[in-house]
Design a protein around this motif. Structure first.
Motif, PDB file in Angstrom:
ATOM      1  N   CYS A  57       0.814  -1.204   0.000  1.00  0.00           N
ATOM      2  CA  CYS A  57       0.000   0.000   0.000  1.00  0.00           C
ATOM      3  C   CYS A  57       0.845   1.250   0.000  1.00  0.00           C
ATOM      4  CB  CYS A  57      -0.946   0.030   1.184  1.00  0.00           C
ATOM      5  SG  CYS A  57      -0.141   0.422   2.727  1.00  0.00           S
ATOM      6  N   TYR A  60      -2.955   4.467   1.530  1.00  0.00           N
ATOM      7  CA  TYR A  60      -4.413   4.537   1.418  1.00  0.00           C
ATOM      8  C   TYR A  60      -5.025   3.354   0.669  1.00  0.00           C
ATOM      9  CZ  TYR A  60      -3.043   6.344  -3.131  1.00  0.00           C
ATOM     10  OH  TYR A  60      -2.454   6.492  -4.355  1.00  0.00           O
ATOM     11  N   ASP A  61      -4.205   2.445   0.178  1.00  0.00           N
ATOM     12  CA  ASP A  61      -4.703   1.371  -0.686  1.00  0.00           C
ATOM     13  C   ASP A  61      -5.330   0.191   0.056  1.00  0.00           C
ATOM     14  OD1 ASP A  61      -3.803   2.597  -3.089  1.00  0.00           O
ATOM     15  OD2 ASP A  61      -1.786   1.925  -2.639  1.00  0.00           O
ATOM     16  N   CYS A 104      -5.904  -4.841  -0.404  1.00  0.00           N
ATOM     17  CA  CYS A 104      -5.145  -3.688  -0.880  1.00  0.00           C
ATOM     18  C   CYS A 104      -5.292  -3.645  -2.389  1.00  0.00           C
ATOM     19  CB  CYS A 104      -3.670  -3.814  -0.519  1.00  0.00           C
ATOM     20  SG  CYS A 104      -3.365  -4.096   1.237  1.00  0.00           S
ATOM     21  N   HIS A 106      -5.417  -0.912  -6.057  1.00  0.00           N
ATOM     22  CA  HIS A 106      -5.175   0.402  -6.649  1.00  0.00           C
ATOM     23  C   HIS A 106      -6.476   1.197  -6.600  1.00  0.00           C
ATOM     24  CE1 HIS A 106      -1.200  -0.629  -8.223  1.00  0.00           C
ATOM     25  NE2 HIS A 106      -1.712  -1.816  -8.503  1.00  0.00           N
ATOM     26  N   GLU A 107      -6.373   2.449  -6.211  1.00  0.00           N
ATOM     27  CA  GLU A 107      -7.552   3.291  -6.065  1.00  0.00           C
ATOM     28  C   GLU A 107      -7.917   4.049  -7.334  1.00  0.00           C
ATOM     29  OE1 GLU A 107      -9.559   3.643  -3.303  1.00  0.00           O
ATOM     30  OE2 GLU A 107      -8.461   1.976  -2.455  1.00  0.00           O
ATOM     31  N   ALA A 112      -7.084   0.634 -11.454  1.00  0.00           N
ATOM     32  CA  ALA A 112      -8.071   0.850 -10.385  1.00  0.00           C
ATOM     33  C   ALA A 112      -8.849  -0.434 -10.119  1.00  0.00           C
ATOM     34  CB  ALA A 112      -9.018   1.976 -10.759  1.00  0.00           C
TER      35      ALA A 112
END
Length: 125
Positions: A57, A60-61, A104, A106-107, A112
């Motif tokens: 991470c 934030y992931d 976890c 990708h945002e 994503a």
């Protein structure tokens, strides 16, 4: 015509060196600072919480997900939100330190929703 005296190179050079030092030192400090990952929330099994590895991470992931968000099939773990299947031998699967599922992913961007790491509780058998 006024006879202005040009600045000598010696007078400008120390100022340039000072400016460079003021800009370079913070940049070096930022680049050499240890990479920090964020922490998982405390649980009954880990009242102090625990830190997600930086490889999983970028602050934030990762987050805890309910047991209903992840299912198991003969070919691996299924992330219900995305339909992604991670084979049991996938290196992204990690042991969960607190016995809970943590995902976890990708945002944003092209990846994503793609899993970076999946923390799974130990098998009950």
């Amino acid at each position: 015509m006024s006879a202005a005296t040009p600045r000598s190179a010696k007078a400008v050079h120390p100022a340039g060196r000072l400016l460079f030092s003021l800009l370079a030192i913070p940049m070096i400090a930022m680049l050499s600072a240890p990479a920090l990952a964020h922490d998982a929330k405390p649980t009954a099994a880990k009242p102090q919480g625990w830190s997600y590895p930086f490889a999983c991470c970028a602050n934030y992931d990762c987050h805890e997900v309910s047991q209903t968000s992840i299912s198991e099939r003969p070919d691996g773990y299924v992330i219900k939100d995305t339909g992604e299947v991670l084979a049991y031998s996938d290196r992204r699967i990690k042991d969960s330190p607190d016995g809970e599922f943590h995902w976890c992913a990708h945002e944003a961007g092209l990846d994503a929703g793609k899993t970076i790491c999946l923390f799974v509780p130990p098998s009950s058998y």
